[in-house]
Design a protein around this motif. Sequence first.
Motif, PDB file in Angstrom:
ATOM      1  N   ILE A 407      24.065  -2.485 -14.489  1.00 60.20           N
ATOM      2  CA  ILE A 407      24.258  -3.834 -13.924  1.00 60.20           C
ATOM      3  C   ILE A 407      23.065  -4.224 -13.064  1.00 60.20           C
ATOM      4  O   ILE A 407      22.587  -5.369 -13.112  1.00 60.20           O
ATOM      5  CB  ILE A 407      25.565  -3.878 -13.105  1.00 60.20           C
ATOM      6  CG1 ILE A 407      26.779  -3.825 -14.037  1.00 60.20           C
ATOM      7  CG2 ILE A 407      25.619  -5.147 -12.248  1.00 60.20           C
ATOM      8  CD1 ILE A 407      28.098  -3.603 -13.307  1.00 60.20           C
ATOM      9  N   PHE A 408      22.556  -3.270 -12.277  1.00 59.43           N
ATOM     10  CA  PHE A 408      21.394  -3.547 -11.424  1.00 59.43           C
ATOM     11  C   PHE A 408      20.181  -3.943 -12.267  1.00 59.43           C
ATOM     12  O   PHE A 408      19.494  -4.933 -11.960  1.00 59.43           O
ATOM     13  CB  PHE A 408      21.062  -2.306 -10.589  1.00 59.43           C
ATOM     14  CG  PHE A 408      19.780  -2.417  -9.811  1.00 59.43           C
ATOM     15  CD1 PHE A 408      19.716  -3.196  -8.661  1.00 59.43           C
ATOM     16  CD2 PHE A 408      18.639  -1.761 -10.236  1.00 59.43           C
ATOM     17  CE1 PHE A 408      18.533  -3.314  -7.944  1.00 59.43           C
ATOM     18  CE2 PHE A 408      17.449  -1.875  -9.528  1.00 59.43           C
ATOM     19  CZ  PHE A 408      17.391  -2.652  -8.377  1.00 59.43           C
ATOM     20  N   SER A 411      20.637  -7.314 -14.009  1.00 61.65           N
ATOM     21  CA  SER A 411      20.674  -8.451 -13.082  1.00 61.65           C
ATOM     22  C   SER A 411      19.315  -9.136 -12.947  1.00 61.65           C
ATOM     23  O   SER A 411      19.228 -10.281 -12.508  1.00 61.65           O
ATOM     24  CB  SER A 411      21.167  -8.001 -11.706  1.00 61.65           C
ATOM     25  OG  SER A 411      20.247  -7.105 -11.100  1.00 61.65           O
ATOM     26  N   ASN A 414      18.851 -12.476 -14.400  1.00 64.39           N
ATOM     27  CA  ASN A 414      19.317 -13.615 -13.596  1.00 64.39           C
ATOM     28  C   ASN A 414      20.423 -14.435 -14.264  1.00 64.39           C
ATOM     29  O   ASN A 414      20.493 -15.650 -14.094  1.00 64.39           O
ATOM     30  CB  ASN A 414      18.136 -14.529 -13.242  1.00 64.39           C
ATOM     31  CG  ASN A 414      18.407 -15.341 -11.983  1.00 64.39           C
ATOM     32  OD1 ASN A 414      19.125 -14.898 -11.081  1.00 64.39           O
ATOM     33  ND2 ASN A 414      17.853 -16.542 -11.918  1.00 64.39           N
ATOM     34  N   ASP A 416      24.652 -15.133 -14.667  1.00 64.77           N
ATOM     35  CA  ASP A 416      25.740 -15.149 -13.681  1.00 64.77           C
ATOM     36  C   ASP A 416      26.392 -13.777 -13.578  1.00 64.77           C
ATOM     37  O   ASP A 416      26.252 -12.930 -14.467  1.00 64.77           O
ATOM     38  CB  ASP A 416      26.779 -16.215 -14.056  1.00 64.77           C
ATOM     39  CG  ASP A 416      27.434 -15.933 -15.393  1.00 64.77           C
ATOM     40  OD1 ASP A 416      28.475 -15.266 -15.411  1.00 64.77           O
ATOM     41  OD2 ASP A 416      26.869 -16.365 -16.428  1.00 64.77           O
ATOM     42  N   VAL A 417      27.099 -13.558 -12.489  1.00 63.97           N
ATOM     43  CA  VAL A 417      27.691 -12.241 -12.200  1.00 63.97           C
ATOM     44  C   VAL A 417      28.666 -11.818 -13.297  1.00 63.97           C
ATOM     45  O   VAL A 417      28.660 -10.662 -13.739  1.00 63.97           O
ATOM     46  CB  VAL A 417      28.408 -12.259 -10.834  1.00 63.97           C
ATOM     47  CG1 VAL A 417      29.158 -10.944 -10.609  1.00 63.97           C
ATOM     48  CG2 VAL A 417      27.405 -12.498  -9.715  1.00 63.97           C
ATOM     49  N   THR A 420      26.787 -10.694 -16.399  1.00 61.11           N
ATOM     50  CA  THR A 420      26.077  -9.433 -16.154  1.00 61.11           C
ATOM     51  C   THR A 420      27.022  -8.242 -16.127  1.00 61.11           C
ATOM     52  O   THR A 420      26.786  -7.227 -16.785  1.00 61.11           O
ATOM     53  CB  THR A 420      25.307  -9.508 -14.817  1.00 61.11           C
ATOM     54  OG1 THR A 420      24.397 -10.609 -14.862  1.00 61.11           O
ATOM     55  CG2 THR A 420      24.540  -8.236 -14.559  1.00 61.11           C
ATOM     56  N   VAL A 421      28.111  -8.360 -15.371  1.00 62.67           N
ATOM     57  CA  VAL A 421      29.047  -7.240 -15.224  1.00 62.67           C
ATOM     58  C   VAL A 421      29.795  -6.960 -16.530  1.00 62.67           C
ATOM     59  O   VAL A 421      29.879  -5.811 -16.976  1.00 62.67           O
ATOM     60  CB  VAL A 421      30.054  -7.524 -14.083  1.00 62.67           C
ATOM     61  CG1 VAL A 421      31.140  -6.451 -14.053  1.00 62.67           C
ATOM     62  CG2 VAL A 421      29.322  -7.575 -12.746  1.00 62.67           C
ATOM     63  N   SER A 451      16.785  -5.282 -21.076  1.00 67.50           N
ATOM     64  CA  SER A 451      18.247  -5.293 -20.984  1.00 67.50           C
ATOM     65  C   SER A 451      18.885  -4.824 -22.281  1.00 67.50           C
ATOM     66  O   SER A 451      19.891  -4.102 -22.267  1.00 67.50           O
ATOM     67  CB  SER A 451      18.745  -6.701 -20.638  1.00 67.50           C
ATOM     68  OG  SER A 451      18.377  -7.052 -19.323  1.00 67.50           O
TER      69      SER A 451
END
Length: 482
Positions: A407-408, A411, A414, A416-417, A420-421, A451
Amino acid sequence: MNFPAVLNIIGQVIKYELLLLIIPFLVAVYYGQGDASAFLYTIIIMIPIYIVLTRIKGKSKDIYMKEGFVTVGLAWIAISFFGALPFVFSGTIPSIIDAFFEASSGFTTTGASILTEIQTLPKGILFWRSFTHWVGGMGFLIFILALMPSFNGSTIHLLKAESPGPTPGKIVPKIRQTAKILYAIYFVLTVIQTILLKFAGMSWYDAIIHALGTAGTGGFSNMNASVASFNNPAVEWIITIFMLLFGVNFVLYFQIIRGNIKAFFKSEELKWYLIAVFGSIVIIAINIIPFNGGNIEQSIRDSAFQVASVVTTTGYATADFNLWPTLSKMILVMLMFMGAMAGSTGGGIKTIRIVIIFKAIRREIDKILHPRRVKSVKIDGNVVNEETISGVFLFIFAYIVISLIAIFIISFDNFDVTTTVTSVIATLSNIGPGLELVGPTGNYAAFSDLSKIVLSFCMLAGRLEIYPMLILFSPSLWKKRY
């Protein structure tokens, strides 16, 4: 470390993947859409590599647990790499990183894709894309063990490294016979589903594609809108039922074949798997009735399909659950973590681990309340040893750590959360679709190459239950055997 034996086995793996490529090659020749040459070029490249590797001879053919885990990790990287070449040569996916992502997703039965347009692709390529699900579903090395004589008496280490679940083992004394039984059950269920889908209105090609994806709990479809494009309730119910069937431990099917029906219904893991499935179906169905305009039948059908798809980590879709109420989405996220049963073709943490964790926590609470009481954790009446319990907690910890690191890194793209999660959860649990950008109507095309490499690692680590991939980064791997 017995590297000659490891390389020899990887050579055998490449040889059998090469032979499997003949099937999509023939499909491509039959449909004549210009993709046959992509498979032919791949086969030509693989032939000298497998010949060289299989001729490597060491002082000993014995492999131990370390060699078994290393072999499985490297073998899955190899089959994903060579499995990506037809995509590149056909021009379907020009980027080798994108093609590796797609092939890794196929073999690990994840179903995540970088493709934005599917229906216009050559049928040979689409067949190979779904066929990777079927081959990887039960395990590629298990498939090889079913076909060829056992490498030696130590092949149980290969089976342990590749088989899902905290307590993999043999159904019968001989490993090759175990592999044959597993694949026989797997093959028969696939054929039955194919026939039922044909009778439900699909073409033979569509039926085979979706049966392969269901059996491997992978979820690649040859339609842009996945199963929803057929708008056929009978097809949806057939796929729903078979997704749940392929999420069951195959050892239980063997018990039924032997006439031991009681063992099937006494399985504690099966009980909790069914409770989680049907409980989720009921709650979500009630929750989405207003969303479906009061249509109860559609709500039940949509709920059952998506619950089955997520809990078995298949990834097919008939509805965009991105648009569902928050309660329904949260239930699906929890099912993403849980996954199917150990010994099935499904991914995730596995139901049996969740059961063991809750029983271990309950035991610790009892110890606090009754310090002198001695209580064991039991599954199906059998005591679970402390090493297994410790292994379950370590697995969960490793799963969380890998998730946080992935996840780090992701991220930095860029997004959204939620995107990403859930992209990490969906790949590490071998589900495919997540939420938001990677939802059932989205894909992974927008992610950076870094990624995609990280997510490919997550898919392989999730399918092999983490350790065969992590061991490749261990410094002690390159030291002498001890």
